[in-house]
Enzyme design. Structure first.
Site, PDB file in Angstrom:
ATOM      1  N   GLU A 101      33.225  29.081  -5.576  1.00  0.00           N
ATOM      2  CA  GLU A 101      33.672  30.236  -6.377  1.00  0.00           C
ATOM      3  C   GLU A 101      32.556  31.045  -7.024  1.00  0.00           C
ATOM      4  OE1 GLU A 101      36.557  28.639  -9.112  1.00  0.00           O
ATOM      5  OE2 GLU A 101      37.921  28.064  -7.515  1.00  0.00           O
ATOM      6  N   ASP A 146      35.594  29.447  -1.547  1.00  0.00           N
ATOM      7  CA  ASP A 146      36.059  30.393  -2.573  1.00  0.00           C
ATOM      8  C   ASP A 146      37.543  30.713  -2.412  1.00  0.00           C
ATOM      9  OD1 ASP A 146      35.902  32.176  -4.762  1.00  0.00           O
ATOM     10  OD2 ASP A 146      33.934  32.900  -4.131  1.00  0.00           O
ATOM     11  N   GLU A 202      42.251  24.457   0.363  1.00  0.00           N
ATOM     12  CA  GLU A 202      43.119  24.109  -0.782  1.00  0.00           C
ATOM     13  C   GLU A 202      44.458  24.824  -0.671  1.00  0.00           C
ATOM     14  OE1 GLU A 202      40.941  24.797  -4.448  1.00  0.00           O
ATOM     15  OE2 GLU A 202      39.094  24.020  -3.597  1.00  0.00           O
TER      16      GLU A 202
HETATM   17  C1  XIL Z   1      42.126  22.116  -9.866  1.00  0.00           C
HETATM   18  C2  XIL Z   1      42.845  20.784  -9.890  1.00  0.00           C
HETATM   19  O1  XIL Z   1      43.876  20.834  -8.936  1.00  0.00           O
HETATM   20  C3  XIL Z   1      43.405  20.524 -11.269  1.00  0.00           C
HETATM   21  O2  XIL Z   1      43.914  19.200 -11.337  1.00  0.00           O
HETATM   22  C4  XIL Z   1      42.322  20.709 -12.334  1.00  0.00           C
HETATM   23  O3  XIL Z   1      42.903  20.601 -13.598  1.00  0.00           O
HETATM   24  C5  XIL Z   1      41.662  22.060 -12.188  1.00  0.00           C
HETATM   25  O4  XIL Z   1      41.157  22.191 -10.876  1.00  0.00           O
HETATM   26  N1  XIL Z   1      39.838  25.743  -7.077  1.00  0.00           N
HETATM   27  C6  XIL Z   1      39.187  24.561  -6.878  1.00  0.00           C
HETATM   28  C7  XIL Z   1      39.812  23.288  -7.294  1.00  0.00           C
HETATM   29  O5  XIL Z   1      38.118  24.557  -6.244  1.00  0.00           O
HETATM   30  O6  XIL Z   1      38.870  22.338  -7.684  1.00  0.00           O
HETATM   31  C8  XIL Z   1      40.812  23.497  -8.399  1.00  0.00           C
HETATM   32  O7  XIL Z   1      41.481  22.260  -8.619  1.00  0.00           O
HETATM   33  C9  XIL Z   1      41.792  24.579  -8.019  1.00  0.00           C
HETATM   34  C10 XIL Z   1      41.073  25.893  -7.800  1.00  0.00           C
END
Ligand code: XIL
Length: 556
Positions: A341, A396, A465
């Site tokens: 990010e 990202d 993700e």
């Molecule tokens: C999130 C997790 O899912 C949560 O449990 C935590 O509280 C915050 O982070 N982008 C990312 C992830 O790269 O690491 C994030 O994960 C979601 C957004």
């Protein structure tokens, strides 16, 4: 005569006691038969009496941080004919607030409803959340059950349900916190926790494993926490997935909370548990502006201000963290999100990627080459282990935004071209991760444009993700569930067409109950771990799209 009576009494008592014990034991066994793993709380599952604070006591509620003030007051009350409530003041951070240990009331595998009333004192409006924590310390998971935006002086109800599938840690709480209102003060009253009639759930074994469907295309992954290591979620993980990403356990704040003190034991446990069952692990993440300790790039000066470390110090911290962590996990992982990010949202001038970078603490302390420096540090480790096959990713979100994906493209292109001048034929950045935290309004055409752009870079792509927000307030209508399935299907059509370039597709969570965005029901399985239309959209996109279009045509 006296002796006989006494003997009789003993016998009767013994019979009664054994009968009672038998009923208790059998009763409990009948409750827990469905799940072998539920023996760890054999003496628990006590009834929970509604907490109304009428006895003037906090009834086990304490402050999560210890610095906030939690006290029973008669200034306010919600209970009928009552006088008291619990007051919370002196909060300084959103997660501060009252918490209650509840594991003794909970039986593994069962679903519970939690209800509580809250009344905001200050400010005039704020969002209050009711959540549950499972596990303690490094191994904790935090699940939001319900949230409400309340006006000061109105009692509002918070209500949510959760199925406790894994209690192996023996630590469960329910707690109250705020969103973007760290100093808010509020009352709580009439806290209730009760088992719902909903039956224990089992893995749907007749489903097609997602990983088998895409065996020839890409790895299929999921995000894991310590709660995934047991029970139904572990069974689902083994059935559907062949790759995993630690949802939190390998982030900088977890691995090196204090300078020089690396904490690997929890993450190692997670990684080894995956490798034991043949699930490949992706490392997430080395350099990020969130969930990273302040000491890495800032310090507090004599006047108490937070200031950035010098370039050399911050660079040294970043390199040490990156190198130590990459070396430690070695080829137990298949890839790393080296930088996460780094780009701004919707940058106005993506041609200038440097000007498009997020002004994070890393950026301020080191400068706009911090991304390249992070990759160089990770690459150094890999170069000294030529037998390891570990890919280095830039990762990202909002990757469907064209300006953002152009800025990322320009950055990766320039960094890799520069590296190639001295290392012909080699990449510094091996891959681009598209986080893919989408919503029902995401246009798959934009996703396709970004994907094609990243493919042009000659790097591998992973969808890292994936989730699609659709519902509201933990609920999803049938109509939205279908639309969500349709978007998943459209995305998987796209991914299949580009399978030659895609290494892995990872969903961010096992089911709607544990998702970081549980409120918006974004995943393939519902909070009872049952397949949603989204699952069917994923396993057979062509068929799903056909049926969806026919239905749409019918409606018109
Ligand atoms: C999130 C997790 O899912 C949560 O449990 C935590 O509280 C915050 O982070 N982008 C990312 C992830 O790269 O690491 C994030 O994960 C979601 C957004």
């Amino acid at each position: 005569m006296k002796k006989k009576k006494w003997l009789m009494a003993v016998v009767i008592l013994a019979v009664l006691v054994s009968a009672l014990l038998y009923t208790l034991l059998m009763g409990h066994q009948a409750d827990t038969d469905y799940n072998e793993a539920s023996t760890n709380n054999a003496e628990t599952d006590e009834p929970f009496n509604i907490i109304s604070f009428e006895d003037g006591k906090a009834n086990g509620f304490v402050g999560r941080a210890g610095s906030e003030v939690v006290s029973v007051t008669d200034k306010e009350n919600h209970t009928e004919d009552g006088k008291h409530a619990l007051m919370v003041e002196g909060r300084a951070v959103d997660w501060h607030g009252p918490t209650l240990r509840v594991e003794k009331y909970i039986e593994q595998g069962s679903e519970y409803k939690v209800v509580a009333w809250v009344k905001l004192i200050d400010p005039a409006r704020a969002t209050i959340q009711l959540s549950t924590q499972i596990g303690d310390g490094d191994e904790a998971s935090y699940i939001n059950l319900s949230s409400i935006t309340a006006n000061a002086n109105d009692w509002v109800k918070l209500e949510g349900t959760y199925r406790y599938n894994n209690l192996s840690s023996g630590y469960v709480t329910i707690y109250f916190e705020t969103i973007d209102n760290p100093a808010a003060s509020f009352y709580i009253d009439d806290v209730q926790l009760e088992k719902t009639p909903s039956q224990a759930v089992e893995v749907q074994e007749d489903l097609k494993p997602i990983k088998d469907v895409y065996e020839d295309d890409f790895l299929i992954g999921n995000a894991i926490s310590f709660q995934t290591l047991q029970g139904i979620r572990f069974d689902m993980l083994e059935m559907h997935y062949n790759s995993a990403t630690a949802e939190n356990a390998m982030k900088p704040g977890e691995l090196q909370p204090e300078k020089g003190q690396f904490k690997f034991s929890s993450a190692d446990k997670l990684v080894d548990a995956m490798l034991d069952v043949g699930i490949k692990v992706h490392g997430h993440t080395l350099v990020w502006h969130q969930q990273s300790p302040d000491w890495m790039n800032t310090f507090i000066d004599n006047e108490g201000n937070k200031v950035y470390l010098s370039r050399d110090e911050a660079l040294e911290n970043m390199r040490t963290h990156t190198k130590t962590v990459v070396e430690h996990f070695g080829d137990r992982v298949i890839s790393w999100d080296v930088v996460n990010e780094a780009m701004n949202d919707n940058p106005p001038n993506p041609a200038n990627w440097r000007a498009s970078l997020r002004q994070s603490a890393w950026y301020h302390a080191i400068g706009d080459d911090y991304i390249e420096q992070a990759f160089l540090a990770a690459r150094e480790v890999l170069d000294s282990h030529p037998d390891w096959d570990v890919k280095l990713y830039y990762n990202d979100y909002n990757d469907d935004n064209q300006n953002k994906s152009k800025a990322i493209y320009n950055m990766v292109k320039e960094i890799n071209e520069k590296y190639q001048q001295e290392h012909p034929g080699k990449l510094l950045i091996d891959g681009v991760g598209m986080q893919a935290h989408y919503s029902i309004n995401t246009n798959p055409k934009n996703v396709a444009l970004s994907l094609e752009r990243f493919i042009e870079l000659g790097v591998e792509i992973s969808v890292t993700e994936l989730d699609i927000r659709a519902g509201e307030n933990h609920k999803l209508t049938d109509k939205l569930a279908k639309e969500q399935g349709y978007l998943y299907a459209q995305l998987f059509e796209l991914y299949k067409e580009n399978a030659d370039h895609i290494a892995r597709i990872t969903f961010w969570g096992m089911d709607d109950g544990t998702s970081w965005r549980a409120v918006n029901t974004p995943l393939l399985f519902d909070s009872n771990q049952q397949a949603k239309p989204a699952y069917y959209g994923v396993i057979d996109p062509t068929e799903f799209i056909l049926e969806y279009s026919l239905e749409e045509a019918d409606i018109r």
